[in-house]
Design a protein around this motif. Structure first.
Motif, PDB file in Angstrom:
ATOM      1  N   VAL A 626       0.501  -1.178  -0.264  1.00 16.33           N
ATOM      2  CA  VAL A 626      -0.355  -0.045   0.129  1.00 16.33           C
ATOM      3  C   VAL A 626       0.548   1.382   0.377  1.00 16.33           C
ATOM      4  O   VAL A 626       2.087   1.246   1.070  1.00 16.33           O
ATOM      5  CB  VAL A 626      -0.587  -0.064   1.005  1.00 16.33           C
ATOM      6  CG1 VAL A 626      -1.656   1.624   1.193  1.00 16.33           C
ATOM      7  CG2 VAL A 626      -1.621  -1.138   1.391  1.00 16.33           C
ATOM      8  N   SER A 627       0.645   2.400  -0.992  1.00 17.54           N
ATOM      9  CA  SER A 627       1.252   3.186  -1.183  1.00 17.54           C
ATOM     10  C   SER A 627       0.295   4.335  -0.874  1.00 17.54           C
ATOM     11  O   SER A 627      -0.406   4.436  -0.598  1.00 17.54           O
ATOM     12  CB  SER A 627       1.977   3.456  -2.349  1.00 17.54           C
ATOM     13  OG  SER A 627       2.656   2.391  -3.442  1.00 17.54           O
ATOM     14  N   ALA A 628       1.369   5.531  -0.168  1.00 19.90           N
ATOM     15  CA  ALA A 628       0.736   6.580   0.066  1.00 19.90           C
ATOM     16  C   ALA A 628      -0.082   7.607  -0.707  1.00 19.90           C
ATOM     17  O   ALA A 628       0.331   7.273  -1.954  1.00 19.90           O
ATOM     18  CB  ALA A 628       1.594   7.634   0.561  1.00 19.90           C
ATOM     19  N   GLY A 629      -1.538   7.326  -0.488  1.00 18.08           N
ATOM     20  CA  GLY A 629      -3.276   8.059  -1.340  1.00 18.08           C
ATOM     21  C   GLY A 629      -3.068   6.483  -1.609  1.00 18.08           C
ATOM     22  O   GLY A 629      -4.727   6.985  -2.249  1.00 18.08           O
ATOM     23  N   ASP A 630      -2.969   5.611  -1.591  1.00 15.59           N
ATOM     24  CA  ASP A 630      -3.755   4.437  -1.412  1.00 15.59           C
ATOM     25  C   ASP A 630      -4.955   3.893  -0.193  1.00 15.59           C
ATOM     26  O   ASP A 630      -5.116   4.939   1.024  1.00 15.59           O
ATOM     27  CB  ASP A 630      -2.965   3.123  -1.294  1.00 15.59           C
ATOM     28  CG  ASP A 630      -2.316   2.870  -2.913  1.00 15.59           C
ATOM     29  OD1 ASP A 630      -2.949   3.672  -3.728  1.00 15.59           O
ATOM     30  OD2 ASP A 630      -1.644   2.500  -2.793  1.00 15.59           O
ATOM     31  N   SER A 631      -6.562   3.883  -0.597  1.00 14.08           N
ATOM     32  CA  SER A 631      -7.174   4.054   0.895  1.00 14.08           C
ATOM     33  C   SER A 631      -7.771   2.147   0.708  1.00 14.08           C
ATOM     34  O   SER A 631      -6.881   1.678   0.021  1.00 14.08           O
ATOM     35  CB  SER A 631      -8.493   4.388   0.263  1.00 14.08           C
ATOM     36  OG  SER A 631      -9.134   3.620  -0.630  1.00 14.08           O
ATOM     37  N   ILE A 632      -7.912   2.027   2.317  1.00 11.87           N
ATOM     38  CA  ILE A 632      -8.254   0.410   2.488  1.00 11.87           C
ATOM     39  C   ILE A 632      -9.444   0.540   3.430  1.00 11.87           C
ATOM     40  O   ILE A 632      -9.635   1.633   3.991  1.00 11.87           O
ATOM     41  CB  ILE A 632      -6.444  -0.110   3.134  1.00 11.87           C
ATOM     42  CG1 ILE A 632      -7.088   0.827   5.144  1.00 11.87           C
ATOM     43  CG2 ILE A 632      -5.516  -0.027   3.295  1.00 11.87           C
ATOM     44  CD1 ILE A 632      -6.076   0.185   5.786  1.00 11.87           C
TER      45      ILE A 632
END
Length: 676
Positions: A626-632
């Motif tokens: 998961v990179s910065a800007g992704d959501s979970i």
């Protein structure tokens, strides 16, 4: 003097001795005191009663209910164990021997009760292994399950442990949900009879769950079918005869055997005289020769020591054995009692004479020894007898003859490979021990001899204070062995329970597997609860009840704050160029444990409620970075429920984390304790 009548318990009734009864003599005095056996027993009626009454009643119960039953039975036996002690003296056993047999048997039941509650489901189907995905999209799956056999377990036990020998078989049998017919050896069946009476009098067992044959089985084995099990402990000759029963062969009846075993103990080359290991070795061998008067299937029959230490072992062991006070087992000073009968005494003498053809007796004269408080000529008394074989390679009979009494043979080895070769000439043992402080020696023995043994016991100065001993089978571990030892495996925790169950492969959709196994399988229907699942008590939750959370975006500030706060500044989270050089990451990525923390924040209900504690997580996997800007976002499903006490139970939740593209990034199982 009138003889004590040792009865059988058949189809709900106690049956007194009758036609074909035989007398039983005291091991101490040689005088007859009891009678057992009835060739008119209705063995078909016993089998029918077990199959049609006992079996259905046990199968209606779940594993946890049966585990509670075992615990209660163990408690009932423990409350009356003094009665068992008092009776068991007639077998020649001392008070310390009682601790092994009676207390050991009760302890074994407690262990199986605990394992049933902790390691088996609160239901009627045991899941054996993980779900197998048999299709591309996961709509067709496979699962191995175990369910109780619909027959009866016939337990044929040896004379030396009339209580433990019964209970170590009975505990896994009843836990599996299978009724048992117990047939103890006639020489000591009176002790088993009392134990069975105690359990039946307790009112804990359902009708038909336990029956007793005091005496011969008649033609019972000829009436067994494919749902039945025979579990045997005794001689190899008897095991071979029983295995060849036509009904057992033709109907593929399961036959679990624990039989003759020429167990060995190896003194490591490092364990020279004067070391703690040398002294420990002498103590272990002495104990195994004298406990139960050597009448133990796990006793040390072959003593294997470096050639340079053989004489020192003989001297030290002889000195220790000379202090063994032989006598009436009821005396507090007695350290070794009698063999179970004069017939057994004669058998031991005959086997010792065979061993004497290849080895010299260096300690213990069966014609000249002292017995305290009893007549050695009337009782079944023998002294410990130590033999020395000067050439173990040329010898044959010491490797195939078991004198089932206080008899052992010492022999020398040149190097460790030679010691292993000597031990393996037993052609299959219940246990081989190695006393060494050298880990390389221990590893060598295991690699060289594990295939020939059911158990390898390693002891040294580190473990000696807490170790249970060469000759102590534990309910947690497998008791059995290959080859001459019978090829069977008893106990071993849940492994022992599976002997009385059928393993079946089931195949179908996730919904079908979930319904059968009582455990939610991903892909099965999800249940929407009336409120947040953390606000619902254990008994209110349904398998498959699912919560879908809102999503949360992961920022670079989150990643850096977590790194600096925890100290986890691994380069994949802090150095973009270094992360890109890693084949698993596109650049800087979020910590896996940051994702778990965010997931908890998404699904946790913060207010006081029925969730008492988070007790851990299992089977954690990270599948996609998961990179910065992704959501979970999180899906939280009730996978399994296990009641632990009357007040709370364990809930196993299946947790998946997915990103903004609905790709799975992490998966695990969360464990919580919830109020009932």
């Amino acid at each position: 003097m009138s003889l004590q009548q040792i009865s059988s318990f058949a189809a709900g009734e106690w049956i007194s001795p009758g036609t074909g009864a035989r007398t039983i003599a005291s091991a101490i005095t040689g005088e007859a005191f009891a009678s057992a056996g009835n060739s008119a027993l209705d063995v078909q009626g016993m089998l029918d009663y077990a199959r049609t009454v006992g079996g259905p009643a046990l199968r209606k119960m779940g594993f946890h209910d049966r585990a509670k039953m075992l615990k209660a039975l163990a408690g009932a036996l423990g409350a009356r164990k003094q009665e068992l002690y008092d009776l068991s003296f007639n077998t020649g056993a001392t008070q310390s021997d009682h601790m092994v047999d009676i207390d050991g048997g009760i302890g074994t039941m407690f262990v199986f009760a605990s394992k049933g509650r902790r390691e088996m489901p609160d239901g009627q189907v045991y899941l054996d292994g993980d779900v197998e995905q048999l299709s591309r999209n996961g709509t067709f799956l496979g699962q191995h399950i175990c369910t109780p056999l619909h027959g009866v377990a016939v337990h044929i036990n040896a004379f030396n442990f009339p209580v433990w020998g019964m209970l170590e078989k009975l505990a896994p049998t009843l836990l599996a949900g299978v009724p048992a017919i117990v047939k103890p050896a006639t020489n000591s069946c009176y002790v088993t009879e009392l134990a069975v009476k105690i359990m039946l009098d307790s009112g804990i067992l359902p009708a038909g769950a336990l029956q007793l044959v005091s005496g011969g089985l008649g033609d019972m084995l000829d009436r067994l079918g494919m749902q039945d099990v025979v579990s045997f402990t005794g001689s190899a000759d008897t095991a071979l005869k029983l295995r060849q029963t036509p009904a057992i062969v033709n109907n593929a009846v399961r036959f679990v055997s624990e039989q003759d075993s020429l167990n060995a103990s190896i003194l490591g080359p490092d364990a020279e005289p004067g070391t703690p290991e040398f002294d420990l070795f002498v103590k272990e061998v002495s104990r195994e020769m004298t406990a139960k008067a050597g009448q133990k299937c796990t006793a040390i029959r072959r003593i294997i020591a470096p050639e340079t230490s053989v004489q020192a072992v003989i001297e030290a062991l002889s000195a220790r054995l000379s202090k063994t006070l032989i006598g009436d087992p009821r005396l507090e000073t007695t350290r070794m009692g009698a063999l179970v009968s004069n017939g057994q005494k004669q058998d031991v003498l005959e086997k010792a004479a065979i061993i004497g053809q290849e080895a010299e007796r260096v300690f213990g004269d069966p014609e000249n020894f002292t017995v305290e408080g009893a007549d050695k000529d009337k009782g079944a008394f023998l002294p410990p007898m130590l033999f020395h074989c000067p050439d173990a390679d040329k010898a044959e009979r010491i490797h195939d003859t078991e004198a089932f009494g206080p008899v052992s043979t010492i022999m020398g080895y040149r190097d460790l490979d030679h010691a292993i070769n000597i031990a393996n000439r037993g052609q299959g043992s219940l246990v081989t021990s190695v006393i060494t402080n050298d880990a390389a020696v221990a590893r060598g023995v295991v690699l060289g001899s594990a295939a020939y043994n059911g158990r390898i016991y390693i002891n040294n100065r580190t473990s000696m204070k807490e170790s249970t001993g060469h000759g102590s089978p534990l309910p947690h571990m497998v008791h059995g062995g290959p080859g001459r030892a019978g090829g069977g495996e008893e106990m071993g925790g849940v492994r022992g329970v599976k002997h009385y169950m059928q393993r079946t492969a089931i195949q179908g959709s996730p919904e079908m597997l979930s319904a059968i196994g009582g455990t939610w399988v991903p892909g099965a229907p999800e249940v929407e609860g009336p409120a947040h699942p953390f606000t619902r008590k254990f008994g209110e939750l349904s398998i498959g009840e699912t919560l879908h959370t809102a999503s949360r975006t992961v920022t670079m500030d989150d990643i850096e704050l977590f790194a600096n706060f925890t100290g986890d500044t691994f380069y994949a989270h802090m150095d973009d160029d270094a992360a890109k050089r890693n084949p698993f990451f596109p650049g800087r990525v979020a910590h896996g444990y940051l994702l778990l923390s965010f997931a908890a924040g998404l699904f946790v209900e913060p207010n006081e409620g029925p969730v008492l504690a988070n007790t851990g997580l299992d089977n954690l996997r990270f599948m996609k970075p998961v990179s910065a800007g992704d959501s979970i976002k999180v899906r939280l499903s009730v996978k399994k429920k296990t009641r632990r006490t009357d007040d709370y139970g364990e809930v196993r939740w299946h947790v998946t984390l997915t990103n903004q593209d609905d790709e799975m990034v992490a998966e695990y199982e969360l464990l919580t304790m919830n109020a009932y």
